[in-house]
Scaffold this active site. Structure first.
Site, PDB file in Angstrom:
ATOM      1  N   ILE A  45       0.815  -1.207   0.000  1.00 63.23           N
ATOM      2  CA  ILE A  45       0.000   0.000   0.000  1.00 63.23           C
ATOM      3  C   ILE A  45       0.858   1.271   0.000  1.00 63.23           C
ATOM      4  O   ILE A  45       0.411   2.345  -0.387  1.00 63.23           O
ATOM      5  CB  ILE A  45      -0.916  -0.025   1.250  1.00 63.23           C
ATOM      6  CG1 ILE A  45      -1.997   1.018   1.171  1.00 63.23           C
ATOM      7  CG2 ILE A  45      -0.119   0.133   2.549  1.00 63.23           C
ATOM      8  CD1 ILE A  45      -3.125   0.780   2.142  1.00 63.23           C
ATOM      9  N   LYS A  46       2.108   1.143   0.462  1.00 62.00           N
ATOM     10  CA  LYS A  46       2.961   2.310   0.643  1.00 62.00           C
ATOM     11  C   LYS A  46       3.593   2.802  -0.661  1.00 62.00           C
ATOM     12  O   LYS A  46       4.214   3.856  -0.679  1.00 62.00           O
ATOM     13  CB  LYS A  46       4.012   2.027   1.716  1.00 62.00           C
ATOM     14  CG  LYS A  46       3.390   1.906   3.107  1.00 62.00           C
ATOM     15  CD  LYS A  46       2.884   3.236   3.603  1.00 62.00           C
ATOM     16  CE  LYS A  46       1.717   3.146   4.540  1.00 62.00           C
ATOM     17  NZ  LYS A  46       1.183   4.446   4.963  1.00 62.00           N
TER      18      LYS A  46
END
Ligand code: PMP
Length: 310
Positions: A45-46
């Site tokens: 997600i980062k």
């Protein structure tokens, strides 16, 4: 689909729908939708945050040609920032507490980053302190500091939130997500709240994190859990915090791999435990959204799929 850079493959991840057919705990006609963020090119997600932090830094003139990017990270933000920094040809240094997975450190190095370790006992606070010291020492450097930078929740407010509403409409009953820096949770929560003020917001933490009170202590679930209350949560009408044990989080992580084929990390397993408990409380027809933040293969050295005792 032809793309011209790996960075342009970030985002627009699928939402995997689970119903009573896959999980008998889910009432008939209700569903849990898991956003498969581990399918981003850097595996988490980062990646979204990495691109956004570098773009914002360039826009604001804080990053110029050759500026060294320094960031304290558990690993996934480092991988995301390293991916984004590659495109802009910027050097990167990541400050990582020793305990975090070797695979994540290897991936950061593969993307050209330098790793600086801090003692496990000092937690992420120790990494933040060391990153600040390095920033002072290295003259042309930029410290985005995901824990304080409003670009962190903004990255999710502007990308992940809209993707959820695009796919599901505005009738999302609950949003259930892990809290590390709190960027994902607060950015998406604010976007959803603006469209539906009754959306239930469930923050997920491991035992040993302090959001439900109690003393801070170590835990095996990686990527979530806090030693201080993230400032991004301020003023957010959180419905509840779900505190998940390592044993329950890892059992669900293994169950998801074995039964559903989702090869995800332990913060996703913890989020699923919380999402199942949430959907069971709600009337039939409810839609619960959760996030599977990263991939399980970056925790193989920690026996994520084989270790039975936590
Ligand atoms: N899960 C994993 C595996 C992560 O690496 C992170 C980020 N540390 C999170 C969840 C939580 O994301 P956030 O920092 O946005 O709260």
């Amino acid at each position: 689909m032809i793309i011209d850079s790996i960075q342009s493959a970030i985002g627009h991840t699928p939402l995997l729908r689970f119903t009573h057919q896959q999980f008998e705990e889910i009432p008939e006609n209700s569903a849990i939708y898991a956003k498969l963020e581990y399918l981003n090119p850097g595996g988490s997600i980062k990646d979204r945050l990495g691109v956004y932090l570098i773009e914002e830094g360039l826009k604001q003139g804080k990053i110029k040609e050759g500026t060294t990017i320094i960031e304290p990270t558990a690993g996934n933000t480092g991988i995301g920032v390293a991916l984004a920094a590659l495109e802009a040809k910027l050097p990167t240094i990541f400050v990582v507490p020793e305990k975090f997975s070797l695979e994540k450190q290897a991936l950061m190095r593969a993307l050209g980053a330098t790793i600086v370790h801090t003692p496990t006992a000092e937690g992420i606070s120790g990494a933040i302190k060391e990153a600040k010291r390095l920033h002072e020492e290295i003259s042309d450097s930029y410290l985005p500091l995901q824990f304080e930078n409003s670009a962190n929740p903004a990255a999710y407010y502007y990308s992940l939130g809209p993707e959820l509403v695009e796919d599901l409409g505005e009738e999302i009953t609950s949003f259930v997500a892990g809290i590390g820096s709190g960027g994902t949770f607060s950015g998406v929560a604010r976007y959803l709240l603006e469209r539906n003020s009754t959306v239930r917001l469930i923050g997920v933490e491991p035992e040993g994190s302090i959001l439900n009170g109690g003393a801070s202590h170590g835990h095996e679930i990686e990527g979530i859990g806090v030693e201080f209350i993230p400032e991004f949560l301020e003023g957010l009408p959180v419905t509840d915090f779900a505190t998940i044990s390592d044993a329950a989080g890892f059992a669900m992580t293994r169950r998801l791999a074995k039964e559903q084929g989702t090869l995800i990390g332990s913060s996703a397993g913890a989020a699923m435990v919380a999402a199942l408990s949430e959907v069971a409380k709600l009337p039939a027809g409810s839609q619960v959204v959760t996030i599977f933040p990263d991939a399980g293969d970056r925790y193989l050295s920690k026996e994520i799929y084989s270790r039975e005792v936590y």
